[in-house]
Design a protein around this motif. Structure first.
Motif, short mmCIF file in Angstrom:
data_model
loop_
_atom_site.label_atom_id
_atom_site.label_comp_id
_atom_site.label_asym_id
_atom_site.label_seq_id
_atom_site.Cartn_x
_atom_site.Cartn_y
_atom_site.Cartn_z
N MET A 18 29.11 46.29 47.58
CA MET A 18 30.35 46.72 46.93
C MET A 18 31.40 45.64 47.02
O MET A 18 31.29 44.73 47.85
CB MET A 18 30.86 48.01 47.55
N GLY A 19 32.41 45.74 46.18
CA GLY A 19 33.49 44.78 46.22
C GLY A 19 34.60 45.14 45.25
O GLY A 19 34.48 46.06 44.44
N ASN A 20 35.69 44.41 45.37
CA ASN A 20 36.83 44.52 44.47
C ASN A 20 36.88 43.27 43.61
O ASN A 20 36.60 42.17 44.10
CB ASN A 20 38.14 44.66 45.26
N ILE A 45 31.34 51.63 38.56
CA ILE A 45 32.53 50.81 38.35
C ILE A 45 33.73 51.76 38.40
O ILE A 45 33.78 52.75 37.69
CB ILE A 45 32.51 50.09 36.98
N CYS A 46 34.69 51.44 39.26
CA CYS A 46 35.87 52.28 39.45
C CYS A 46 37.12 51.52 39.04
O CYS A 46 37.33 50.38 39.46
CB CYS A 46 35.97 52.69 40.92
N ASN A 47 37.94 52.15 38.23
CA ASN A 47 39.23 51.57 37.85
C ASN A 47 40.28 52.14 38.79
O ASN A 47 40.56 53.34 38.76
CB ASN A 47 39.57 51.91 36.40
N ILE A 48 40.86 51.28 39.63
CA ILE A 48 41.84 51.74 40.61
C ILE A 48 43.27 51.66 40.08
O ILE A 48 44.21 52.04 40.78
CB ILE A 48 41.69 50.95 41.93
N ASP A 49 43.42 51.19 38.84
CA ASP A 49 44.74 51.17 38.20
C ASP A 49 45.05 52.58 37.71
O ASP A 49 44.25 53.18 37.00
CB ASP A 49 44.73 50.18 37.02
N GLY A 50 46.18 53.10 38.08
CA GLY A 50 46.55 54.46 37.70
C GLY A 50 47.09 54.61 36.30
O GLY A 50 47.32 55.72 35.84
N THR A 51 47.30 53.49 35.58
CA THR A 51 47.93 53.57 34.28
C THR A 51 47.07 53.03 33.14
O THR A 51 46.99 53.64 32.08
CB THR A 51 49.26 52.76 34.30
N THR A 101 31.95 41.06 35.54
CA THR A 101 33.18 40.36 35.19
C THR A 101 34.21 41.39 34.76
O THR A 101 33.92 42.27 33.95
CB THR A 101 32.94 39.36 34.03
N ALA A 102 35.40 41.28 35.32
CA ALA A 102 36.49 42.20 34.98
C ALA A 102 37.35 41.63 33.87
O ALA A 102 37.53 40.41 33.78
CB ALA A 102 37.37 42.46 36.21
N GLY A 103 37.89 42.51 33.04
CA GLY A 103 38.81 42.09 32.00
C GLY A 103 40.23 41.92 32.51
O GLY A 103 41.06 41.31 31.85
N ALA A 104 40.52 42.49 33.69
CA ALA A 104 41.85 42.39 34.29
C ALA A 104 41.68 42.25 35.80
O ALA A 104 40.82 42.91 36.39
CB ALA A 104 42.68 43.62 33.96
N ALA A 105 42.47 41.40 36.40
CA ALA A 105 42.39 41.18 37.85
C ALA A 105 42.93 42.38 38.62
O ALA A 105 43.86 43.04 38.18
CB ALA A 105 43.17 39.92 38.22
N ASN A 106 42.31 42.65 39.75
CA ASN A 106 42.76 43.67 40.71
C ASN A 106 42.75 45.10 40.19
O ASN A 106 43.44 45.96 40.75
CB ASN A 106 44.17 43.33 41.24
N ASP A 107 41.97 45.38 39.15
CA ASP A 107 41.92 46.74 38.62
C ASP A 107 40.59 47.45 38.88
O ASP A 107 40.54 48.67 38.86
CB ASP A 107 42.15 46.75 37.10
N LEU A 108 39.52 46.69 39.11
CA LEU A 108 38.20 47.30 39.22
C LEU A 108 37.55 47.05 40.57
O LEU A 108 37.71 45.98 41.17
CB LEU A 108 37.27 46.76 38.13
N SER A 109 36.80 48.03 41.03
CA SER A 109 35.91 47.85 42.17
C SER A 109 34.52 48.30 41.74
O SER A 109 34.38 49.04 40.75
CB SER A 109 36.40 48.62 43.40
N TRP A 110 33.51 47.84 42.46
CA TRP A 110 32.13 48.14 42.07
C TRP A 110 31.32 48.55 43.29
O TRP A 110 31.64 48.21 44.42
CB TRP A 110 31.49 46.96 41.35
N HIS A 111 30.26 49.29 43.02
CA HIS A 111 29.32 49.73 44.06
C HIS A 111 27.92 49.73 43.45
O HIS A 111 27.72 50.27 42.36
CB HIS A 111 29.69 51.13 44.54
#
Length: 120
Positions: A18-20, A45-51, A101-111
């Motif tokens: 897992m990772g961010n 894949i988890c989006n940790i951005d609330g917006t 690969t994420a489309g935006a920095a600091n928004d996704l984590s994976w497992h």
């Protein structure tokens, strides 16, 4: 180096990775060791951005990172959501890689939940 014969597996080790995704660079989730194989059961894949929604791409390399093949391309993950991106297992051979690969920095984590298969 030899790919394990999955009929004669000596060791099956359940594993999680897992990772961010702190940036938009390709990030290796699993790098399969020589003399082993991996059976991937789940990729979350988890989006940790609330917006905002965020895109992700998942790729596999079967030549130790020289060439990548997309299995998920710019998948939109809604804000505050988790997506399961495979519904059947995927096998990776020795020295294969799976990367995200994420489309935006600091928004996704994976497992990734997987089994390492060794025939020693």
């Amino acid at each position: 180096m030899a790919t394990p014969n999955i009929v004669n597996i000596a060791t099956i080790t359940p594993t999680n990775a897992m990772g961010n995704l702190a940036n938009t660079s390709r990030t290796t989730m699993i790098d399969v060791a020589a003399e082993s194989a991996v059976k991937i059961n789940t990729i979350l894949i988890c989006n940790i951005d609330g917006t905002n929604a965020a895109d992700c791409t998942i790729e596999i390399s079967n030549d130790n990172g020289s060439t990548y093949y997309k299995i998920i391309s710019t998948l939109s993950v809604p804000a505050d959501s988790t997506l399961s991106v495979i519904d059947t297992p995927i096998y990776l051979d020795e020295t294969d890689l799976i990367a995200v690969t994420a489309g935006a920095a600091n928004d996704l984590s994976w497992h990734v939940s997987y089994e390492e298969l060794i025939d020693e």
